[in-house]
Design a protein around this motif. Structure first.
Motif, PDB file in Angstrom:
ATOM      1  N   HIS A  89     -71.356 -31.754  55.520  1.00  0.00           N
ATOM      2  CA  HIS A  89     -71.016 -30.381  55.867  1.00  0.00           C
ATOM      3  C   HIS A  89     -71.707 -29.956  57.163  1.00  0.00           C
ATOM      4  CE1 HIS A  89     -69.224 -30.007  51.911  1.00  0.00           C
ATOM      5  NE2 HIS A  89     -68.952 -28.728  52.114  1.00  0.00           N
ATOM      6  N   ALA A  90     -73.004 -30.238  57.257  1.00  0.00           N
ATOM      7  CA  ALA A  90     -73.757 -29.848  58.451  1.00  0.00           C
ATOM      8  C   ALA A  90     -73.282 -30.620  59.678  1.00  0.00           C
ATOM      9  CB  ALA A  90     -75.248 -30.076  58.226  1.00  0.00           C
ATOM     10  N   GLN A  91     -73.098 -31.925  59.509  1.00  0.00           N
ATOM     11  CA  GLN A  91     -72.732 -32.756  60.654  1.00  0.00           C
ATOM     12  C   GLN A  91     -71.336 -32.447  61.172  1.00  0.00           C
ATOM     13  OE1 GLN A  91     -73.304 -37.051  60.306  1.00  0.00           O
ATOM     14  NE2 GLN A  91     -71.546 -37.383  61.642  1.00  0.00           N
ATOM     15  N   THR A 128     -69.519 -22.754  51.394  1.00  0.00           N
ATOM     16  CA  THR A 128     -69.529 -24.215  51.473  1.00  0.00           C
ATOM     17  C   THR A 128     -68.110 -24.787  51.483  1.00  0.00           C
ATOM     18  OG1 THR A 128     -71.011 -26.000  50.777  1.00  0.00           O
ATOM     19  CG2 THR A 128     -69.513 -25.142  49.102  1.00  0.00           C
ATOM     20  N   MET A 129     -67.130 -24.020  50.992  1.00  0.00           N
ATOM     21  CA  MET A 129     -65.742 -24.477  51.017  1.00  0.00           C
ATOM     22  C   MET A 129     -65.221 -24.619  52.449  1.00  0.00           C
ATOM     23  SD  MET A 129     -64.113 -22.338  47.816  1.00  0.00           S
ATOM     24  CE  MET A 129     -62.455 -22.923  48.141  1.00  0.00           C
ATOM     25  N   LEU A 130     -65.860 -23.919  53.396  1.00  0.00           N
ATOM     26  CA  LEU A 130     -65.461 -24.035  54.803  1.00  0.00           C
ATOM     27  C   LEU A 130     -65.758 -25.419  55.366  1.00  0.00           C
ATOM     28  CD1 LEU A 130     -66.754 -20.590  56.132  1.00  0.00           C
ATOM     29  CD2 LEU A 130     -64.392 -21.224  55.613  1.00  0.00           C
ATOM     30  N   GLY A 131     -66.572 -26.194  54.646  1.00  0.00           N
ATOM     31  CA  GLY A 131     -66.918 -27.526  55.113  1.00  0.00           C
ATOM     32  C   GLY A 131     -66.175 -28.637  54.396  1.00  0.00           C
ATOM     33  N   TYR A 132     -65.233 -28.286  53.536  1.00  0.00           N
ATOM     34  CA  TYR A 132     -64.474 -29.306  52.821  1.00  0.00           C
ATOM     35  C   TYR A 132     -63.241 -29.726  53.627  1.00  0.00           C
ATOM     36  CZ  TYR A 132     -67.286 -28.748  48.592  1.00  0.00           C
ATOM     37  OH  TYR A 132     -68.322 -28.733  47.696  1.00  0.00           O
ATOM     38  N   GLU A 133     -62.685 -30.841  53.231  1.00  0.00           N
ATOM     39  CA  GLU A 133     -61.573 -31.459  53.972  1.00  0.00           C
ATOM     40  C   GLU A 133     -60.387 -30.523  54.157  1.00  0.00           C
ATOM     41  OE1 GLU A 133     -58.370 -34.795  52.780  1.00  0.00           O
ATOM     42  OE2 GLU A 133     -60.459 -35.417  52.573  1.00  0.00           O
ATOM     43  N   SER A 143     -69.554 -19.798  66.618  1.00  0.00           N
ATOM     44  CA  SER A 143     -69.607 -21.179  66.147  1.00  0.00           C
ATOM     45  C   SER A 143     -70.967 -21.511  65.560  1.00  0.00           C
ATOM     46  CB  SER A 143     -69.285 -22.133  67.310  1.00  0.00           C
ATOM     47  OG  SER A 143     -67.962 -21.950  67.767  1.00  0.00           O
ATOM     48  N   ALA A 144     -72.025 -21.103  66.251  1.00  0.00           N
ATOM     49  CA  ALA A 144     -73.386 -21.372  65.771  1.00  0.00           C
ATOM     50  C   ALA A 144     -73.646 -20.680  64.437  1.00  0.00           C
ATOM     51  CB  ALA A 144     -74.400 -20.920  66.808  1.00  0.00           C
ATOM     52  N   THR A 145     -73.110 -19.481  64.284  1.00  0.00           N
ATOM     53  CA  THR A 145     -73.283 -18.745  63.024  1.00  0.00           C
ATOM     54  C   THR A 145     -72.568 -19.452  61.879  1.00  0.00           C
ATOM     55  OG1 THR A 145     -73.416 -16.658  64.252  1.00  0.00           O
ATOM     56  CG2 THR A 145     -72.947 -16.522  61.891  1.00  0.00           C
ATOM     57  N   LEU A 146     -71.356 -19.925  62.129  1.00  0.00           N
ATOM     58  CA  LEU A 146     -70.614 -20.662  61.102  1.00  0.00           C
ATOM     59  C   LEU A 146     -71.347 -21.929  60.688  1.00  0.00           C
ATOM     60  CD1 LEU A 146     -66.988 -20.271  62.491  1.00  0.00           C
ATOM     61  CD2 LEU A 146     -67.751 -19.543  60.220  1.00  0.00           C
ATOM     62  N   VAL A 147     -71.843 -22.674  61.670  1.00  0.00           N
ATOM     63  CA  VAL A 147     -72.580 -23.911  61.374  1.00  0.00           C
ATOM     64  C   VAL A 147     -73.828 -23.598  60.558  1.00  0.00           C
ATOM     65  CG1 VAL A 147     -73.925 -25.791  62.394  1.00  0.00           C
ATOM     66  CG2 VAL A 147     -71.699 -25.182  63.358  1.00  0.00           C
TER      67      VAL A 147
END
Length: 282
Positions: free
Chosen positions: A107-109, A39-44, A131-135
């Motif tokens: 995070h998802a968006q 989830t840290m991959l989706g932080y600022e 990319s799809a796997t990361l999302v």
């Protein structure tokens, strides 16, 4: 051709590792820590780092596309969240601390917009799969950590795809247009986003406006920002830009709203200007 083949192999290898990583986390008893890491991959901070790496080290044009999509998705998400004001799951279910409303999942968006734009620009199947796997992993992490409902994640992905398409065509139009017209259009766009802060006073909106204002310079300098053939020079400049951008990000956390706007403008200017050093030293 050999370089493209190497990129494909690396992308597929990374995808394979990502796909087996949840099973490894489960078998080693690191299930929750694993999803906290994902989830840290989706932080600022992660996006600041990625934007610098892509723009400075790899391709300024690709970085511009991805940055425009990232920023658009960020302010759209903040505005929708605060307008709709839909709640998150009960706090006792959370495995990480969060703030703000639930729908749509940021995070998802944002991850969908960011990585989908890369796929649209590069048009390589191996990178699209990566990319799809990361999302997917980033989105699942929000459910596993108990901070979003499935509707939040599904809505975030759908909105993220729409933003990616819109941003992709917007970036293409700006880069085909007259340089000064593109600069003016992007600057006006940043000012429009900044005014939304008066309606929904969310810091994310101001941050996006600041970076957009700096990014408006790219159409003016796009012919001069070509990565150096020297890997060592690219690496050094990337590391320098990354250190400055992340330091400014931390500084902005305790700043007033006007100072946050100015700080994120500075971050954008650092990102946009750094590749110019390639040209000066060639």
């Amino acid at each position: 051709m050999q370089r493209e083949s190497l990129v494909d192999r690396l992308a597929l290898a990374a995808t394979a590792l990502l796909l087996v990583s949840p099973a490894l986390a489960y078998l080693t008893g690191l299930w929750v820590p694993y999803w906290r890491l994902v989830t840290m991959l989706g932080y600022e901070e992660a996006y600041v780092a990625l934007a610098v790496i892509v723009y400075v080290a790899l391709s300024p044009q690709l970085g511009y596309y991805m940055l425009l999509s990232l920023l658009t998705s960020a302010w759209v998400n903040a505005y929708l969240k605060n307008t709709l004001a839909l709640p998150r799951p009960p706090p006792e279910q959370w495995k990480v601390q969060e703030t703000g409303y639930g729908f749509p999942s940021g995070h998802a968006q944002v991850s969908t917009s960011f990585w989908s734009t890369a796929s649209l620009k590069l048009r390589r199947a191996s990178l699209a799969v990566l990319s799809a796997t990361l999302v997917a992993l980033i989105s699942i992490s929000r459910l596993e950590l108990g901070v979003h409902y499935p509707r939040d994640v599904a809505g975030g992905v759908l909105i993220g795809l729409a933003v990616a398409l819109a941003s992709y065509y917007l970036a293409g139009w700006l880069l085909r247009a007259d340089k000064r017209a593109a600069f003016t259009a992007t600057l006006l766009y940043s000012l429009l986003v900044a005014t939304l802060y008066l309606i929904q006073p969310d810091a994310t909106i101001l941050k996006a406006a600041g970076v957009l204002a700096g990014a408006s310079l790219y159409p003016l300098v796009k012919d001069k920002v070509k990565p150096s053939p020297s890997v060592a020079r690219r690496t050094a400049l990337t590391a320098l830009a990354l250190a400055v951008a992340l330091a400014l990000t931390q500084l902005a956390k305790t700043a007033s709203p006007p100072a946050q706007l100015a700080t994120y403008l500075a971050i954008s200017l650092v990102i946009i200007a750094t590749p110019l050093a390639h040209s000066k030293q060639r």
